[in-house]
Design a protein around this motif. Structure first.
Motif, short mmCIF file in Angstrom:
data_model
loop_
_atom_site.label_atom_id
_atom_site.label_comp_id
_atom_site.label_asym_id
_atom_site.label_seq_id
_atom_site.Cartn_x
_atom_site.Cartn_y
_atom_site.Cartn_z
N ALA A 58 46.32 53.78 45.67
CA ALA A 58 47.43 53.11 45.00
C ALA A 58 48.52 54.10 44.59
CB ALA A 58 46.92 52.37 43.76
N ASP A 59 49.74 53.59 44.56
CA ASP A 59 50.86 54.33 43.96
C ASP A 59 50.93 54.06 42.47
OD1 ASP A 59 52.02 55.42 46.46
OD2 ASP A 59 52.38 53.31 46.92
N VAL A 60 50.44 52.88 42.06
CA VAL A 60 50.42 52.47 40.65
C VAL A 60 49.14 51.66 40.44
CG1 VAL A 60 51.57 51.16 38.83
CG2 VAL A 60 52.94 52.29 40.59
N VAL A 61 48.49 51.90 39.30
CA VAL A 61 47.36 51.07 38.87
C VAL A 61 47.76 50.41 37.56
CG1 VAL A 61 44.95 50.98 38.15
CG2 VAL A 61 45.64 52.54 39.99
N LEU A 62 47.63 49.09 37.52
CA LEU A 62 47.98 48.33 36.32
C LEU A 62 46.73 47.66 35.76
CD1 LEU A 62 51.25 46.61 37.64
CD2 LEU A 62 51.06 48.73 36.31
N ILE A 63 46.63 47.65 34.43
CA ILE A 63 45.56 46.94 33.74
C ILE A 63 46.17 45.68 33.15
CG2 ILE A 63 43.71 47.07 32.04
CD1 ILE A 63 43.52 49.22 34.20
N ALA A 64 45.82 44.52 33.69
CA ALA A 64 46.42 43.26 33.25
C ALA A 64 46.00 42.93 31.82
CB ALA A 64 45.99 42.13 34.19
N PRO A 65 46.78 42.07 31.15
CA PRO A 65 46.44 41.66 29.78
C PRO A 65 45.30 40.63 29.78
CG PRO A 65 48.44 40.55 30.48
CD PRO A 65 48.09 41.52 31.57
N SER A 66 44.15 41.08 30.22
CA SER A 66 42.95 40.24 30.27
C SER A 66 42.01 40.63 29.14
CB SER A 66 42.25 40.40 31.62
OG SER A 66 43.12 40.10 32.70
N ASN A 67 40.96 39.84 28.92
CA ASN A 67 40.03 40.11 27.83
C ASN A 67 39.49 41.54 27.95
OD1 ASN A 67 37.40 40.20 26.39
ND2 ASN A 67 37.84 38.05 25.99
N PRO A 68 39.66 42.37 26.91
CA PRO A 68 39.28 43.78 27.01
C PRO A 68 37.77 44.00 27.11
CG PRO A 68 40.77 43.38 25.15
CD PRO A 68 40.29 42.05 25.62
N VAL A 69 36.98 43.00 26.71
CA VAL A 69 35.53 43.18 26.65
C VAL A 69 34.84 42.57 27.87
CG1 VAL A 69 33.45 42.79 25.29
CG2 VAL A 69 35.64 43.17 24.13
N VAL A 70 35.05 41.29 28.10
CA VAL A 70 34.28 40.59 29.13
C VAL A 70 35.01 40.48 30.46
CG1 VAL A 70 32.84 39.32 27.49
CG2 VAL A 70 35.02 38.34 28.23
N SER A 71 36.25 40.89 30.52
CA SER A 71 36.96 40.95 31.81
C SER A 71 37.16 42.41 32.21
CB SER A 71 38.30 40.22 31.74
OG SER A 71 38.11 38.82 31.66
N ILE A 72 38.09 43.10 31.54
CA ILE A 72 38.35 44.50 31.87
C ILE A 72 37.13 45.36 31.54
CG2 ILE A 72 39.84 46.48 31.49
CD1 ILE A 72 41.18 44.11 32.94
N GLY A 73 36.48 45.07 30.41
CA GLY A 73 35.30 45.85 30.04
C GLY A 73 34.19 45.75 31.06
N THR A 74 34.00 44.56 31.61
CA THR A 74 32.98 44.40 32.64
C THR A 74 33.35 45.16 33.90
OG1 THR A 74 32.34 42.23 31.78
CG2 THR A 74 31.74 42.71 34.04
N ILE A 75 34.61 45.08 34.29
CA ILE A 75 35.06 45.84 35.47
C ILE A 75 34.81 47.33 35.28
CG2 ILE A 75 37.11 46.55 36.78
CD1 ILE A 75 38.27 43.75 36.26
N LEU A 76 35.16 47.85 34.11
CA LEU A 76 35.00 49.28 33.85
C LEU A 76 33.53 49.69 33.80
CD1 LEU A 76 37.71 49.75 31.07
CD2 LEU A 76 37.89 50.35 33.49
N GLY A 77 32.65 48.73 33.48
CA GLY A 77 31.23 49.04 33.41
C GLY A 77 30.55 49.14 34.76
#
Length: 333
Positions: A202-221
């Motif tokens: 990617a040229d840019v990575v964006l973190i969408a305004p999604s649930n920090p725990v069960v959406s983004i947090g799950t992805i990061l886990g």
């Protein structure tokens, strides 16, 4: 330009629609689309096998929204739905009577389950289903092909138990105090090659305004995601899902409380952390009403800007996406 977006749920869908709207305006391809390559890496922790069918709530919500096929009134499912099949399943005593799937929506789940039973990956099944709407303009990728369903540790009827996230979210409306969120099987899972490549190239990575725990947090886990974010040469810019101490949508406050993080834009940004210190963010956008959070974020090594975050329609969401891309360009300069 290659853009990778980590996303989940309605917030992710709205942001992606805004990003597509912005890119279509500045880089049109002549066919109503855009010339940029956008890949959404989507949470799969909400997924569930139900009545023999693989249901992927976040992938489907984002797909339907980008396709213009979602129910704008309810905020989920397909427009123009009927629910005859769900009524019959309830009459047979099958499934979850409180988790109503529309007939058109069931068509998606049947197609996906058919592909999976043919032996293809969830990534390939998603590509085949997405082809139903060729003008979406965003490549949708599940973050992992493995089953990693999220369960919520709660006390119910005086006993400690774990219930599927959808039961906690839909049936109980988060009224049961969540003590922990557990993604079963996550240790044995891994980021897909396609999702990893999307982040690394990617040229840019964006973190969408999604649930920090069960959406983004799950992805990061998911094993491999954090490593890819650390290794990518692209700037990583996140957008806060919290405005003035409240979640924009859903029950993020209950989720954040369970992991000991405050329901503020500053707290979530600090929770994600600076990439320079082992976190994931180079920059974090907060709402103009949360401008007082900017100094603390800067002090933690996270560039921050206070801008309007309310995504009222594709146009306002597009302005937000433009600011996120501008911020990424400033970091790269």
């Amino acid at each position: 330009m290659k853009i990778a977006v980590l996303a989940g749920g309605v917030g992710g869908a709205k942001f992606l629609r805004g990003l597509r709207h912005h890119l279509t305006t500045i880089h049109p391809d002549g066919d109503g689309g855009h010339t940029d390559e956008v890949t959404a890496i989507v949470n799969t922790g909400d997924d569930v096998w139900l009545t023999g069918l693989k249901v992927c709530p976040d992938l489907d919500s984002i797909m339907y929204s980008l396709a213009g096929a979602n129910d704008e009134v309810r905020g989920w499912g397909r427009a123009g739905e009927s629910e005859r099949v769900s009524a019959e399943l309830t009459a047979f005593g099958v499934g979850w009577p409180w988790f109503t799937l529309g007939d058109l929506d069931l068509g998606t789940h049947i197609a996906r389950s058919h592909h999976l039973r043919e032996g293809v990956s969830l990534t390939e099944a998603t590509a085949r289903i997405q082809a139903r709407w060729p003008a979406i303009g965003v490549r949708l990728l599940p973050v992992t092909d493995a089953d990693v369903p999220t369960f919520v540790a709660v006390e119910e009827n005086g006993m400690q138990t774990q219930i599927h996230f959808e039961e906690w979210w839909v049936k109980h409306r988060a009224a049961l105090t969540a003590e922990a969120f557990v993604q079963r099987g996550i240790e044995a899972s891994g980021i897909t090659d396609e999702a990893r490549d999307a982040i690394l190239s990617a040229d840019v990575v964006l973190i969408a305004p999604s649930n920090p725990v069960v959406s983004i947090g799950t992805i990061l886990g998911i094993p491999g995601v954090s490593d890819a974010l650390a290794a990518t040469e692209a700037p990583v810019v996140g957008v806060s899902p919290i405005i003035e101490g409240s979640a924009v949508r859903g029950m993020a406050a209950a989720c954040l409380t369970a992991i000991g993080v405050g329901t503020t834009a500053e707290a979530v940004g600090l929770h994600y952390g600076s990439r320079a210190d082992g976190g994931i963010l180079d920059a974090w956008l907060v709402d103009k009403e949360d401008a007082d959070a900017v100094p603390a974020l800067h002090a933690a090594g996270i560039r921050s800007r206070a801008v309007p975050l309310w995504m009222l329609d594709d146009a306002t969401s597009g302005v937000l996406a433009a600011v996120a891309l501008e911020t990424a360009r400033d970091i790269s300069a």
